[in-house]
Design an enzyme around this catalytic site. Structure first.
Site, PDB file in Angstrom:
ATOM      1  N   LYS A  83       1.858  -3.033   8.685  1.00  0.00           N
ATOM      2  CA  LYS A  83       2.259  -2.396   8.952  1.00  0.00           C
ATOM      3  C   LYS A  83       3.832  -3.516   8.965  1.00  0.00           C
ATOM      4  CE  LYS A  83       3.686   2.504   9.554  1.00  0.00           C
ATOM      5  NZ  LYS A  83       3.279   3.710   9.420  1.00  0.00           N
ATOM      6  N   LEU A 125       0.768  -1.236  -0.081  1.00  0.00           N
ATOM      7  CA  LEU A 125       0.086  -0.126   0.164  1.00  0.00           C
ATOM      8  C   LEU A 125       0.543   1.204  -0.078  1.00  0.00           C
ATOM      9  CD1 LEU A 125      -2.556  -0.866   2.824  1.00  0.00           C
ATOM     10  CD2 LEU A 125      -2.499  -0.670  -0.006  1.00  0.00           C
ATOM     11  N   GLY A 126       1.943   0.903   0.609  1.00  0.00           N
ATOM     12  CA  GLY A 126       2.971   2.312   0.470  1.00  0.00           C
ATOM     13  C   GLY A 126       3.818   2.650   1.445  1.00  0.00           C
ATOM     14  N   ASP A 150       2.522  11.684  15.646  1.00  0.00           N
ATOM     15  CA  ASP A 150       2.636  11.861  14.207  1.00  0.00           C
ATOM     16  C   ASP A 150       1.496  11.765  14.008  1.00  0.00           C
ATOM     17  OD1 ASP A 150       5.346   9.785  11.558  1.00  0.00           O
ATOM     18  OD2 ASP A 150       4.385  12.422  11.822  1.00  0.00           O
ATOM     19  N   VAL A 175       3.590  -0.920   4.469  1.00  0.00           N
ATOM     20  CA  VAL A 175       2.178  -1.766   4.712  1.00  0.00           C
ATOM     21  C   VAL A 175       1.668  -2.160   3.412  1.00  0.00           C
ATOM     22  CG1 VAL A 175       0.440  -0.323   5.134  1.00  0.00           C
ATOM     23  CG2 VAL A 175       2.258   1.112   6.073  1.00  0.00           C
ATOM     24  N   GLY A 222       6.769   4.751   4.069  1.00  0.00           N
ATOM     25  CA  GLY A 222       8.351   5.099   5.342  1.00  0.00           C
ATOM     26  C   GLY A 222       8.993   5.434   5.783  1.00  0.00           C
ATOM     27  N   GLY A 223       8.800   6.207   6.589  1.00  0.00           N
ATOM     28  CA  GLY A 223       9.799   6.668   7.680  1.00  0.00           C
ATOM     29  C   GLY A 223      10.011   5.196   8.802  1.00  0.00           C
TER      30      GLY A 223
END
Length: 665
Positions: free
Chosen positions: A40, A18-19, A134, A26, A21-22
């Site tokens: 995740k 799905l994506g 966050d 995910v 990041g830092g």
């Protein structure tokens, strides 16, 4: 692993990425009952010892207590091969960040509902004893039933697991106190909520700055830009953006200000007074349930250019320094090891799609042949390999060197990649000295050297084979090797290309390991790793195939290649054929291709002989925007990173520079 997607984690089958990041990646997954979940998998390992693991699971268990309205429920957690994972309810829909970039700012009733719903979610999170840490537009999903807040509790879980050594959060939405030594409280979430609402209503952040020093200066000393917010929401947001955490409302109070009634009977307590040097103590009353929606006043603004503040916290007086002017550079050095010097003279607009994200990165003395992105000790970095025979690391936020120069190769460094060994990051490099080297990026030491190639090694990649981390290398001897990263033993050797193999990568198809390669002979080949045999030789390019990247589009594993014929081609690996017409636009050889997901859109990044980098939509096969121009010679290598909070394209060139381009739209 299929197309870079792990097969299963903790009993959950992973369907697609799905994506990333830092914090981690995910995936869309399914549980035993075929229900959809979001899994995740975090970058950092929490399983180093039993105590760390217990702390991690305890913090996730706390997150599971959050009331499910307006939040994505946390369902499960554990550790898979040294990497912690968290399973939560899957909420289909775009993030607020992606929606605003695509469709523009929110307004009217939609903005009102967004503000009320997210404040209610924040109140529920705080009542469970959690500080989100966050909160940002990317962590608000506009689902079919309304806005949903995600990723609460993860930052705290990482802290308790002992995997974080730096400040947690996304700088553009972090409160002033998060950049110092003060405890991070719920008030920091209120500040981030306000910044998120500013972005939702206007499309811009409340505090400008295209570099971290400039952004820090703006957050610590500047006034927020809330132009475009309707009254009285503007006054509420201004109060939430106060430099002083005690001047901000609690989440319960915020919900009351927005809706006219509290979300629950439970009310938070907070100190009553704030005394500022040269100003009387202020106490701002909070409207009760009878207050009207959007009611409230921001109250007097707390001055920011004063020498110090006296704050009463639970009867104990504490001095809190307030940083002003050029002193922000000192804070930057202390917190992020930035180079000494003053920040930019004033706020600058954040770069948009296709604009340079910062000045070119300089340091190599010859061509930069390859670039890869990763993290080292929690810092987003790029690794570059050069004809000057070195590998160098660069902080993606500052552009400065991020560690020692990695020296040891005696030939051009043709390719670099990041990997993981015992939950620690490693850098792998391939060279014309016929070797592959594995490095510790923290101290610059050599972990191991592979010397099985009979000729220049042109490409290197990392992956997983039989649940073991491995290195894949290819070169001028027309062979492809798979090496165990742990003990550096050769596991597989593949031969069949007629000439140099310029690129190779490991993937899975139907649960079995496969290698895809590209060569001087103009072919793209598919290999069964276990049987060490070639399954298919795909043709279409006219001339050598120089570049290769693997991805998954609409659940279908594909390879993307670039070659001397100036074209980019997409291959359906299941059907073992070219998928659609080639992408054309480069004038000359396409030296590098990379794939990424940008705001739920699959993209291709390419770099060529014509000194340009280009972005393409993988589905429509159309270019996105104009070519990226700035290099003065051929672009040898391209990749992407979203680890800094802004999506970036990274390009490395024969002109000895590394350039960072914004992909923000």
């Amino acid at each position: 692993m299929v197309g870079g997607v792990p097969g299963a984690v903790g009993g959950y089958r992973l369907v697609r990425l799905l994506g990333s990041g830092g914090q981690g990646s995910v995936y869309l997954g399914t549980d035993g009952g075929a229900g959809r979940v979001a899994v995740k998998i975090l970058h950092e390992g929490a399983a180093a010892n039993a105590d760390a693991m217990r702390r991690f699971l305890r913090e996730v268990e706390v997150a599971r207590r959050v009331a499910p309205f307006c939040t994505a429920r946390v369902l499960d957690a554990g550790v898979h091969e040294g990497r912690p994972y968290i399973v939560s309810e899957y909420v289909p829909g775009d993030s607020l960040e992606a929606l605003v970039r695509r469709d523009g700012p929110r307004a009217g009733g939609g903005l009102h509902r967004l503000a009320v719903t997210t404040s209610s979610a924040l109140a529920a999170i705080h009542r469970a004893g959690i500080v989100h840490r966050d909160f940002k537009p990317a962590n608000v999903i506009l689902g079919p039933e309304g806005p949903v807040v995600i990723d609460f509790g993860i930052a705290r879980a990482l802290d308790q697991a002992g995997t974080r050594t730096a400040a947690v959060g996304t700088p553009a939405y972090m409160a002033p106190e998060q950049f110092g030594q003060e405890p991070v409280t719920r008030a920091a979430d209120i500040f981030a909520w306000a910044g998120t609402i500013v972005y939702a209503a206007t499309g811009h952040r409340p505090f400008p700055g295209d570099t971290l020093p400039a952004l820090l200066h703006s957050i610590l000393n500047g006034s927020p830009d809330v132009s475009g917010l309707p009254d009285p929401l503007r006054e509420i947001v201004l109060r939430c953006l106060s430099k002083d955490p005690l001047a901000r409302p609690t989440a319960e109070e915020l919900h009351t200000l927005l809706s006219g009634h509290p979300p629950a009977a439970v009310q938070e307590t907070r100190p009553a007074t704030v005394a500022v040097e040269g100003h009387p103590a202020q106490h701002t009353p909070v409207p009760g349930a009878a207050g009207a929606a959007w009611a409230g006043s921001a109250g007097p603004e707390v001055p920011t250019r004063v020498s110090r503040e006296v704050v009463e916290r639970g009867g104990r007086r504490r001095w809190i320094p307030v940083v002003a002017g050029a002193a922000v550079a000192l804070v930057a050095v202390a917190l992020f090891a930035w180079p000494e010097g003053k920040p930019s003279a004033g706020p600058a607009a954040a770069p948009t799609f296709g604009q340079p994200a910062r000045a070119p990165v300089l340091g190599h003395g010859n061509d930069i042949r390859s670039v890869a992105a990763g993290t080292v000790d929690g810092t987003p970095v790029a690794a570059t390999g050069s004809d000057d025979q070195t590998v160098r690391l660069w902080n993606l936020t500052t552009g400065e060197a991020a560690g020692p120069v990695l020296r040891g190769h005696t030939g051009w460094v043709r390719s670099v990649a990041f990997g993981s060994l015992r939950s620690a990051p490693v850098v792998v490099s391939a060279s014309d000295d016929d070797t592959v080297r594995v490095w510790n990026p923290t101290d610059g030491s050599t972990i191991g050297v592979y010397s099985g190639h009979d000729g220049d090694v042109k490409a290197v990649a990392t992956g997983e084979y039989d649940r073991r981390p491995v290195v894949v290398s290819a070169g001028a001897d027309a062979s492809i090797h798979i090496w165990a990263l742990e003990d550096r033993k050769q596991l597989v050797k593949l031969t069949g290309h007629e000439g140099t193999v310029w690129a190779a990568a490991l993937t899975e198809l139907d649960g079995a390991p496969f290698v895809v390669s590209a060569g001087e002979d103009g072919t793209v080949r598919l290999w069964d790793v276990r049987a060490a045999v070639e399954l298919a030789s795909l043709t279409g390019h006219e001339g050598p195939v120089r570049a290769l990247s693997l991805t998954v589009v609409n659940g279908k594993p594909v390879a993307v290649t670039g070659g001397d014929d100036g074209t980019i081609r997409v291959w359906d690996l299941n059907a073992r054929r070219q998928d659609g017409a080639p992408l054309t636009g480069h004038n000359g050889t396409v030296w590098s291709v990379s794939t990424a997901v940008l705001q739920d859109r699959h993209i291709i990044i390419s770099g060529g002989e014509d000194h340009t980098a280009r972005i393409w939509d993988t589905t429509t096969r159309e270019p996105l925007g104009a070519p990226f121009r700035g290099h003065t010679d051929r672009v040898w290598s391209v990749t992407s990173s979203d680890l800094t909070g802004t999506p970036l394209a990274l390009t490395a060139s024969r002109d000895t520079t590394l350039r960072l381009w914004s992909l923000a739209r």
